[in-house]
Scaffold this motif. Structure first.
Motif, mmCIF file in Angstrom:
data_model
loop_
_atom_site.group_PDB
_atom_site.id
_atom_site.type_symbol
_atom_site.label_atom_id
_atom_site.label_comp_id
_atom_site.label_asym_id
_atom_site.label_seq_id
_atom_site.Cartn_x
_atom_site.Cartn_y
_atom_site.Cartn_z
ATOM 1 N N LEU A 65 33.461 -32.739 18.580
ATOM 2 C CA LEU A 65 34.392 -32.933 17.474
ATOM 3 C C LEU A 65 33.855 -32.307 16.191
ATOM 4 O O LEU A 65 34.612 -31.698 15.424
ATOM 5 N N ALA A 66 32.549 -32.452 15.972
ATOM 6 C CA ALA A 66 31.936 -31.826 14.793
ATOM 7 C C ALA A 66 32.022 -30.307 14.888
ATOM 8 O O ALA A 66 32.301 -29.618 13.893
ATOM 9 N N ALA A 67 31.793 -29.765 16.094
ATOM 10 C CA ALA A 67 31.883 -28.321 16.282
ATOM 11 C C ALA A 67 33.304 -27.826 16.057
ATOM 12 O O ALA A 67 33.527 -26.782 15.424
ATOM 13 N N ALA A 68 34.273 -28.567 16.581
ATOM 14 C CA ALA A 68 35.676 -28.186 16.408
ATOM 15 C C ALA A 68 36.083 -28.258 14.939
ATOM 16 O O ALA A 68 36.803 -27.387 14.436
ATOM 17 N N GLN A 69 35.622 -29.286 14.256
ATOM 18 C CA GLN A 69 35.941 -29.423 12.840
ATOM 19 C C GLN A 69 35.334 -28.287 12.030
ATOM 20 O O GLN A 69 35.977 -27.734 11.120
ATOM 21 N N SER A 70 34.100 -27.913 12.375
ATOM 22 C CA SER A 70 33.458 -26.807 11.682
ATOM 23 C C SER A 70 34.194 -25.497 11.944
ATOM 24 O O SER A 70 34.433 -24.702 11.018
ATOM 25 N N ARG A 93 49.991 -20.463 8.744
ATOM 26 C CA ARG A 93 49.364 -19.470 9.612
ATOM 27 C C ARG A 93 47.854 -19.662 9.660
ATOM 28 O O ARG A 93 47.224 -19.540 10.727
ATOM 29 N N ALA A 94 47.249 -19.986 8.533
ATOM 30 C CA ALA A 94 45.808 -20.241 8.507
ATOM 31 C C ALA A 94 45.470 -21.497 9.299
ATOM 32 O O ALA A 94 44.467 -21.537 10.028
ATOM 33 N N TYR A 95 46.304 -22.526 9.159
ATOM 34 C CA TYR A 95 46.125 -23.756 9.942
ATOM 35 C C TYR A 95 46.174 -23.446 11.432
ATOM 36 O O TYR A 95 45.376 -23.961 12.226
ATOM 37 N N ALA A 96 47.146 -22.614 11.825
ATOM 38 C CA ALA A 96 47.309 -22.283 13.239
ATOM 39 C C ALA A 96 46.066 -21.602 13.797
ATOM 40 O O ALA A 96 45.630 -21.891 14.923
ATOM 41 N N TRP A 97 45.483 -20.690 13.010
ATOM 42 C CA TRP A 97 44.269 -20.022 13.454
ATOM 43 C C TRP A 97 43.112 -21.007 13.589
ATOM 44 O O TRP A 97 42.313 -20.924 14.516
ATOM 45 N N GLY A 98 43.012 -21.932 12.647
ATOM 46 C CA GLY A 98 41.950 -22.927 12.724
ATOM 47 C C GLY A 98 42.084 -23.827 13.932
ATOM 48 O O GLY A 98 41.099 -24.115 14.633
ATOM 49 N N ILE A 99 43.312 -24.270 14.211
ATOM 50 C CA ILE A 99 43.541 -25.133 15.370
ATOM 51 C C ILE A 99 43.302 -24.376 16.665
ATOM 52 O O ILE A 99 42.826 -24.937 17.660
ATOM 53 N N VAL A 150 41.008 -22.221 17.194
ATOM 54 C CA VAL A 150 39.567 -22.274 17.440
ATOM 55 C C VAL A 150 39.184 -23.606 18.074
ATOM 56 O O VAL A 150 38.380 -23.654 19.023
ATOM 57 N N ALA A 151 39.743 -24.700 17.576
ATOM 58 C CA ALA A 151 39.442 -26.023 18.131
ATOM 59 C C ALA A 151 39.840 -26.096 19.598
ATOM 60 O O ALA A 151 39.086 -26.596 20.450
#
Length: 223
Positions: free
Chosen positions: A132-137, A181-187, A189-190
């Motif tokens: 979870l920490a890795a995904a958040q990062s 769009r930025a949110y989508a890219w971040g998610i 990665v998770a």
């Protein structure tokens, strides 16, 4: 409860490592699915919860059925490999998440049942926290990186301070589109982390003892 003698046993550490990655993948999925629904699909918290119901129902049913199948057939380890490979998340997680504890307990001495179970739970807890920490990062780094391109006029501090359900209340027009769009890219990665960790568990599962647990000789004092 983390007894070194028990932790060195093959069925304990292999299933522990498997649980580290697989449970971590499961909890990352549970954490980021609501964020996806609320930020990308514009669902409210209640709607997001409703959309999570199919995952929970499939997980619950599959867990119950898997437990009965293992009890009847004694075949357990293949569920780990299959669960790691199934794309349908609710089915895959339900198929395998509880199985490592069953396998580890089946090979444990009666006096070691408690520490064996505690070690498995410890591995899963550590894995969930770590991933979870890795995904958040990964999410935060990717959000910051993409936001600079998709919405350069928007403050990163403002975006991170704004909840997923409030994005459309704070931003609008081109700014909102860039933030989403930025949110989508971040998610993305998770979720990529969940796919990678499930891939790791496929190979870890192959290190297990592929015996029929119903055919194991009873341990001293066992049944």
């Amino acid at each position: 409860m983390l007894t070194p003698r028990v932790m060195r046993q093959r069925t304990v550490w292999v299933n522990g490592v498997w649980g580290f990655f697989f449970a971590g993948s499961y909890f990352v999925t549970l954490y980021y699915l609501p964020i996806y629904f609320q930020s990308i699909d514009n669902s409210n918290p209640i709607g997001s919860g409703v959309r999570n119901i199919p995952l929970i129902i499939m997980f619950s049913i599959t867990t119950l059925v898997t437990g009965r199948i293992i009890t009847k057939t004694g075949i357990a380890v293949p569920h780990l490999t299959a669960g790691s490979m199934v794309i349908l998340a609710g089915f895959g997680y339900g198929l395998a998440l509880q199985v490592p504890i069953v396998i580890a307990q089946a090979y444990a001495e009666p006096s070691d049942i408690a520490p064996t179970t505690a070690i498995q739970i410890w591995y899963r807890s550590i894995g969930s926290t770590f991933l979870l920490a890795a995904a958040q990062s990964g999410f935060a780094n990717q959000l910051a990186h993409k936001l600079a391109n998709t919405a350069p006029s928007v403050s990163l501090a403002l975006v991170t301070a704004t909840g997923a359900t409030e994005l459309r209340q704070v931003f609008s027009g081109a700014e909102l589109d860039g933030v989403v769009r930025a949110y989508a890219w971040g998610i993305k990665v998770a979720f990529a982390i969940t796919i990678a960790t499930c891939g790791v568990t496929v190979f870890v599962s192959l290190c297990n003892k592929w015996h029929n647990i119903n055919a194991l000789e009873p341990k001293d004092g066992g049944t």
